[in-house]
Design an enzyme around this catalytic site. Structure first.
Site, PDB file in Angstrom:
ATOM      1  N   CYS A   1       4.817   1.900  -9.525  1.00 48.02           N
ATOM      2  CA  CYS A   1       4.741   2.247  -8.106  1.00 48.02           C
ATOM      3  C   CYS A   1       5.528   1.221  -7.298  1.00 48.02           C
ATOM      4  CB  CYS A   1       3.276   2.254  -7.686  1.00 48.02           C
ATOM      5  SG  CYS A   1       2.973   2.446  -5.927  1.00 48.02           S
ATOM      6  N   HIS A   2       5.965   1.618  -6.116  1.00 46.71           N
ATOM      7  CA  HIS A   2       6.707   0.679  -5.271  1.00 46.71           C
ATOM      8  C   HIS A   2       5.857  -0.564  -4.943  1.00 46.71           C
ATOM      9  CE1 HIS A   2      10.427   0.599  -2.646  1.00 46.71           C
ATOM     10  NE2 HIS A   2       9.872  -0.578  -2.514  1.00 46.71           N
ATOM     11  N   THR A   3       4.541  -0.406  -4.936  1.00 51.06           N
ATOM     12  CA  THR A   3       3.677  -1.554  -4.619  1.00 51.06           C
ATOM     13  C   THR A   3       3.778  -2.637  -5.700  1.00 51.06           C
ATOM     14  OG1 THR A   3       2.218  -0.047  -3.448  1.00 51.06           O
ATOM     15  CG2 THR A   3       1.328  -2.220  -3.945  1.00 51.06           C
TER      16      THR A   3
ATOM     17  N   GLU B   1      -1.288   2.073 -12.090  1.00 50.90           N
ATOM     18  CA  GLU B   1      -1.205   3.541 -12.109  1.00 50.90           C
ATOM     19  C   GLU B   1      -1.280   4.004 -13.565  1.00 50.90           C
ATOM     20  OE1 GLU B   1       1.397   5.883  -9.033  1.00 50.90           O
ATOM     21  OE2 GLU B   1       2.533   5.825 -10.891  1.00 50.90           O
TER      22      GLU B   1
ATOM     23  N   CYS C   1     -18.480   2.017  -6.078  1.00 51.67           N
ATOM     24  CA  CYS C   1     -19.751   1.524  -6.634  1.00 51.67           C
ATOM     25  C   CYS C   1     -20.919   2.410  -6.225  1.00 51.67           C
ATOM     26  CB  CYS C   1     -20.002   0.080  -6.192  1.00 51.67           C
ATOM     27  SG  CYS C   1     -20.554  -0.092  -4.480  1.00 51.67           S
TER      28      CYS C   1
ATOM     29  N   CYS D   1     -22.484  -0.113  -2.097  1.00 46.36           N
ATOM     30  CA  CYS D   1     -22.160  -1.071  -1.034  1.00 46.36           C
ATOM     31  C   CYS D   1     -22.223  -0.359   0.331  1.00 46.36           C
ATOM     32  CB  CYS D   1     -20.769  -1.679  -1.260  1.00 46.36           C
ATOM     33  SG  CYS D   1     -19.411  -0.533  -0.949  1.00 46.36           S
TER      34      CYS D   1
ATOM     35  N   CYS E   1     -19.398   2.264   0.732  1.00 44.58           N
ATOM     36  CA  CYS E   1     -19.612   3.510  -0.018  1.00 44.58           C
ATOM     37  C   CYS E   1     -20.730   4.338   0.632  1.00 44.58           C
ATOM     38  CB  CYS E   1     -19.979   3.218  -1.471  1.00 44.58           C
ATOM     39  SG  CYS E   1     -18.583   2.742  -2.503  1.00 44.58           S
TER      40      CYS E   1
ATOM     41  N   CYS F   1     -14.446   0.702  -0.962  1.00 45.62           N
ATOM     42  CA  CYS F   1     -15.599   0.034  -1.595  1.00 45.62           C
ATOM     43  C   CYS F   1     -15.398  -1.486  -1.515  1.00 45.62           C
ATOM     44  CB  CYS F   1     -15.665   0.479  -3.055  1.00 45.62           C
ATOM     45  SG  CYS F   1     -16.917  -0.341  -4.044  1.00 45.62           S
TER      46      CYS F   1
ATOM     47  N   ARG G   1     -13.977  -6.351  -3.993  1.00 44.07           N
ATOM     48  CA  ARG G   1     -12.663  -6.497  -3.362  1.00 44.07           C
ATOM     49  C   ARG G   1     -12.181  -7.955  -3.321  1.00 44.07           C
ATOM     50  NH1 ARG G   1      -8.376  -7.255  -2.366  1.00 44.07           N
ATOM     51  NH2 ARG G   1      -6.894  -6.278  -0.935  1.00 44.07           N
TER      52      ARG G   1
ATOM     53  N   ARG H   1       9.455   8.892 -10.280  1.00 49.19           N
ATOM     54  CA  ARG H   1       8.496   8.025 -10.965  1.00 49.19           C
ATOM     55  C   ARG H   1       8.990   7.721 -12.366  1.00 49.19           C
ATOM     56  NH1 ARG H   1       6.026   5.688  -7.243  1.00 49.19           N
ATOM     57  NH2 ARG H   1       3.769   5.531  -7.274  1.00 49.19           N
TER      58      ARG H   1
HETATM   59  P1  NAD Z   1       9.794   4.829  -3.384  1.00 48.67           P
HETATM   60  O1  NAD Z   1      10.699   3.680  -3.515  1.00 48.67           O
HETATM   61  O2  NAD Z   1       9.665   5.784  -4.532  1.00 48.67           O
HETATM   62  O3  NAD Z   1      10.207   5.718  -2.109  1.00 48.67           O
HETATM   63  C1  NAD Z   1      10.566   5.196  -0.853  1.00 48.67           C
HETATM   64  C2  NAD Z   1      11.499   6.207  -0.179  1.00 48.67           C
HETATM   65  O4  NAD Z   1      11.712   5.803   1.178  1.00 48.67           O
HETATM   66  C3  NAD Z   1      12.870   6.290  -0.839  1.00 48.67           C
HETATM   67  O5  NAD Z   1      13.211   7.651  -1.078  1.00 48.67           O
HETATM   68  C4  NAD Z   1      13.812   5.649   0.192  1.00 48.67           C
HETATM   69  O6  NAD Z   1      15.114   6.197   0.153  1.00 48.67           O
HETATM   70  C5  NAD Z   1      13.074   5.986   1.484  1.00 48.67           C
HETATM   71  N1  NAD Z   1      13.406   5.092   2.620  1.00 48.67           N
HETATM   72  C6  NAD Z   1      13.534   3.747   2.597  1.00 48.67           C
HETATM   73  N2  NAD Z   1      13.827   3.289   3.838  1.00 48.67           N
HETATM   74  C7  NAD Z   1      13.871   4.367   4.645  1.00 48.67           C
HETATM   75  C8  NAD Z   1      14.128   4.539   6.035  1.00 48.67           C
HETATM   76  N3  NAD Z   1      14.399   3.502   6.838  1.00 48.67           N
HETATM   77  N4  NAD Z   1      14.079   5.803   6.545  1.00 48.67           N
HETATM   78  C9  NAD Z   1      13.824   6.849   5.730  1.00 48.67           C
HETATM   79  N5  NAD Z   1      13.581   6.752   4.398  1.00 48.67           N
HETATM   80  C10 NAD Z   1      13.615   5.524   3.872  1.00 48.67           C
HETATM   81  O7  NAD Z   1       8.355   4.233  -3.033  1.00 48.67           O
HETATM   82  P2  NAD Z   1       6.913   4.928  -3.219  1.00 48.67           P
HETATM   83  O8  NAD Z   1       6.381   4.601  -4.560  1.00 48.67           O
HETATM   84  O9  NAD Z   1       7.015   6.326  -2.763  1.00 48.67           O
HETATM   85  O10 NAD Z   1       6.063   4.064  -2.158  1.00 48.67           O
HETATM   86  C11 NAD Z   1       6.300   4.211  -0.771  1.00 48.67           C
HETATM   87  C12 NAD Z   1       5.490   3.201   0.023  1.00 48.67           C
HETATM   88  O11 NAD Z   1       4.095   3.500  -0.087  1.00 48.67           O
HETATM   89  C13 NAD Z   1       5.629   1.764  -0.471  1.00 48.67           C
HETATM   90  O12 NAD Z   1       5.615   0.897   0.660  1.00 48.67           O
HETATM   91  C14 NAD Z   1       4.375   1.563  -1.306  1.00 48.67           C
HETATM   92  O13 NAD Z   1       4.057   0.192  -1.420  1.00 48.67           O
HETATM   93  C15 NAD Z   1       3.379   2.335  -0.485  1.00 48.67           C
HETATM   94  N6  NAD Z   1       2.150   2.801  -1.156  1.00 48.67           N
HETATM   95  C16 NAD Z   1       1.000   2.749  -0.425  1.00 48.67           C
HETATM   96  C17 NAD Z   1      -0.164   3.252  -0.969  1.00 48.67           C
HETATM   97  C18 NAD Z   1      -1.426   3.234  -0.165  1.00 48.67           C
HETATM   98  O14 NAD Z   1      -2.498   3.423  -0.747  1.00 48.67           O
HETATM   99  N7  NAD Z   1      -1.375   3.052   1.133  1.00 48.67           N
HETATM  100  C19 NAD Z   1      -0.169   3.768  -2.264  1.00 48.67           C
HETATM  101  C20 NAD Z   1       1.033   3.792  -2.969  1.00 48.67           C
HETATM  102  C21 NAD Z   1       2.193   3.299  -2.396  1.00 48.67           C
HETATM  103  N1  AHE Z   2      -2.026  -6.976  -0.841  1.00 49.24           N
HETATM  104  C1  AHE Z   2      -1.386  -6.413   0.314  1.00 49.24           C
HETATM  105  C2  AHE Z   2      -1.966  -5.069   0.659  1.00 49.24           C
HETATM  106  C3  AHE Z   2      -1.480  -4.026  -0.255  1.00 49.24           C
HETATM  107  C4  AHE Z   2      -2.157  -2.735   0.064  1.00 49.24           C
HETATM  108  O1  AHE Z   2      -2.352  -2.354   1.229  1.00 49.24           O
HETATM  109  N2  AHE Z   2      -2.529  -2.017  -0.969  1.00 49.24           N
HETATM  110  C5  AHE Z   2      -3.097  -0.697  -0.821  1.00 49.24           C
HETATM  111  C6  AHE Z   2      -2.802   0.058  -2.053  1.00 49.24           C
HETATM  112  S1  AHE Z   2      -1.074   0.255  -2.361  1.00 49.24           S
HETATM  113  C7  AHE Z   2      -1.072   1.064  -3.827  1.00 49.24           C
HETATM  114  O2  AHE Z   2       0.178   1.286  -4.244  1.00 49.24           O
HETATM  115  C8  AHE Z   2      -4.619  -0.782  -0.703  1.00 49.24           C
HETATM  116  O3  AHE Z   2      -5.365  -0.213  -1.469  1.00 49.24           O
HETATM  117  N3  AHE Z   2      -5.065  -1.436   0.326  1.00 49.24           N
HETATM  118  C9  AHE Z   2      -6.472  -1.621   0.555  1.00 49.24           C
HETATM  119  C10 AHE Z   2      -6.933  -2.930   0.014  1.00 49.24           C
HETATM  120  O4  AHE Z   2      -8.141  -3.194   0.054  1.00 49.24           O
HETATM  121  O5  AHE Z   2      -6.081  -3.697  -0.474  1.00 49.24           O
HETATM  122  C11 AHE Z   2      -1.511  -7.319   1.521  1.00 49.24           C
HETATM  123  O6  AHE Z   2      -0.803  -7.047   2.501  1.00 49.24           O
HETATM  124  O7  AHE Z   2      -2.294  -8.287   1.459  1.00 49.24           O
HETATM  125 ZN    ZN Z   3       0.654   2.362  -5.998  1.00 43.87          ZN
END
Ligand code: NAD
Ligand code: AHE
Ligand code: ZN
Length: 375
Positions: A40-42, A63, A92, A95, A98, A106, A110, A370
């Site tokens: 994942c991008h994260t 993942e 859980c 908590c 939850c 949860c 954490r 992916r």
């Molecule tokens: P990815 O690299 O597969 O996709 C990112 C997409 O964004 C690419 O297609 C790229 O071309 C596009 N992009 C980049 N800059 C852009 C811009 N300025 N304007 C338009 N498009 C642009 O990444 P991903 O795996 O899809 O993850 C995306 C984001 O979601 C990441 O920041 C990741 O960390 C985050 N994420 C968050 C959660 C969550 O729970 N909140 C879960 C998973 C991933």
């Molecule tokens: N560690 C980062 C935060 C990263 C973050 O927000 N992670 C998401 C999941 S991304 C999955 O690809 C998340 O679950 N956030 C809730 C949590 O409790 O972390 C930071 O900025 O400190």
């Molecule tokens: Zn992820």
């Protein structure tokens, strides 16, 4: 026991694939053989050094999918042979969070999770006697890992590991953002910024929810056919539109007698704070909801004129798509098995652990949706 793992040794360095030592499960813990893991991008975000919680050395990866090998004392909900998906957001069911029914976040473990250790404050991984940290409570870039019982969803054994690992983050996050967080209704208009592994799942979630107009925005023109494949109705390349992206999108979504534009729902799937602002401002005056999914680095902040919120827009965020992992993840696996959602076409690259750095390169170049490591 000896296990194969990709270690993040320092920020910005390629992962090092090597053998590490894993201790067995303690009370309320479970030893899992990981069969497959998505990238994942994260994971890349943390490896880059931008994550304020990033700790090195660590075994990244969150993942995954695999099989229970051994359970520790007190584990009652799982047994050897069960097929499971690790949960970086555990459930859980005890908590205050939850029990509130208002969040999936949860709080049971954490704080230790953020410190890269198990709930008792220690790591199960070592290399040459030195501690290696866990990551997001999962560490799926190892062929065996230990997780707390509350951080495992038991799933249908008929589902293929190399596909359902993606439900461990990307699929659930994208679809859940639409269904659980935004609560999109039939006939809605929506804009998805970033058509990667998350954005395409937002698009398929929007199709599932019955949205009418689904606009995809990406700098990479190659993502256009990908968006269309999962239900996108319009594509916008910001490089062609220039500075006027927000008015352009507002104009594109004009409808009704008053011709006020802006989408009912917008989603940031880029992690770029400027895009997050564009997403908010491209949502509809009076009721637009804008969901932040992308994760941004230490020190970065979002901003907008308060007027944008005064005039009825809601800025919200989601982690793991608002999903309660042990309850919702098995259902999403069944949706996949029933053909309700698609996963297979989004898994564009499969590789052995030895080639994991190639998976990160494919993400950087925009070639993959992916990449999945199969053990
Ligand atoms: P990815 O690299 O597969 O996709 C990112 C997409 O964004 C690419 O297609 C790229 O071309 C596009 N992009 C980049 N800059 C852009 C811009 N300025 N304007 C338009 N498009 C642009 O990444 P991903 O795996 O899809 O993850 C995306 C984001 O979601 C990441 O920041 C990741 O960390 C985050 N994420 C968050 C959660 C969550 O729970 N909140 C879960 C998973 C991933
Ligand atoms: N560690 C980062 C935060 C990263 C973050 O927000 N992670 C998401 C999941 S991304 C999955 O690809 C998340 O679950 N956030 C809730 C949590 O409790 O972390 C930071 O900025 O400190
Ligand atoms: Zn992820």
């Amino acid at each position: 026991m000896d296990v194969r793992a990709a270690i993040a040794v320092a920020a910005g360095k390629p992962l090092e694939v090597t053998t590490v030592q894993l201790e067995g499960p303690r009370a309320f813990e479970v030893l899992v053989e990981i069969k497959a893991t998505g990238i994942c991008h994260t994971d890349d975000f943390t490896l880059s050094g931008a994550d304020p919680e990033g700790i090195f050395p660590a075994i990244l990866g969150h993942e995954g999918a695999g099989v229970v090998v051994e359970v520790g004392k007190g584990v009652t909900s799982l047994k050897p042979g069960d097929h499971v998906i690790p949960l970086y957001t555990p459930e859980c069911r005890e908590c205050p969070s939850c029990l509130s029914r208002k969040t999936n976040l949860c709080t049971a473990i954490r704080s230790t999770q953020g410190q890269g250790v198990m709930p008792d404050g220690t790591s199960r991984f070592k290399i040459n006697g030195e501690k290696v940290h866990h990551y997001m409570g999962c560490s799926t870039f190892a062929n065996y890992t230990v997780l707390p019982e509350i951080a495992l969803a038991k799933v249908n054994p008929a589902a293929a590991f190399d596909k359902i690992c993606y439900i461990g983050c990307g699929v659930t996050t994208g679809i859940g953002a639409v269904i659980n967080t935004a609560k999109v209704e039939m006939g809605a208009t929506a804009i998805v910024f970033g058509l990667g592994g998350i954005g395409l799942n937002v698009i398929q979630g929007l199709r599932l929810a019955g949205a009418d107009m689904i606009i995809g925005v990406d700098l990479n023109i190659d993502k256009k056919p990908w968006g269309e494949r999962f239900g996108m109705t319009h594509f916008v390349n910001p490089l062609e539109v220039g500075e006027d992206l927000v008015p352009y999108l507002v104009n594109l979504t004009k409808r009704g007698a008053d011709q006020i534009g802006g989408a009912d729902y917008t989603f940031d799937c880029t992690g770029n704070t400027k895009v997050m602002r564009q997403a908010l401002e491209a949502s509809h005056r009076g009721w637009g909801k804008s969901v932040v999914i992308g994760v941004a680095g230490a020190g970065q902040e979002i901003s907008t004129r308060p007027f944008q919120l005064v005039t009825g827009r809601t800025w919200m965020g989601t982690a793991f798509g608002g999903a309660r992992g042990r309850t919702d993840v098995p259902k999403i696996v069944d949706w996949y098995l029933d053909g309700k959602i698609e996963i297979d076409p989004m898994i564009t690259h499969v590789m052995p652990l030895e080639d994991i750095n190639k998976g990160f390169e494919l993400m950087h170049s925009g070639e993959s949706i992916r990449s999945v490591v199969v053990y």
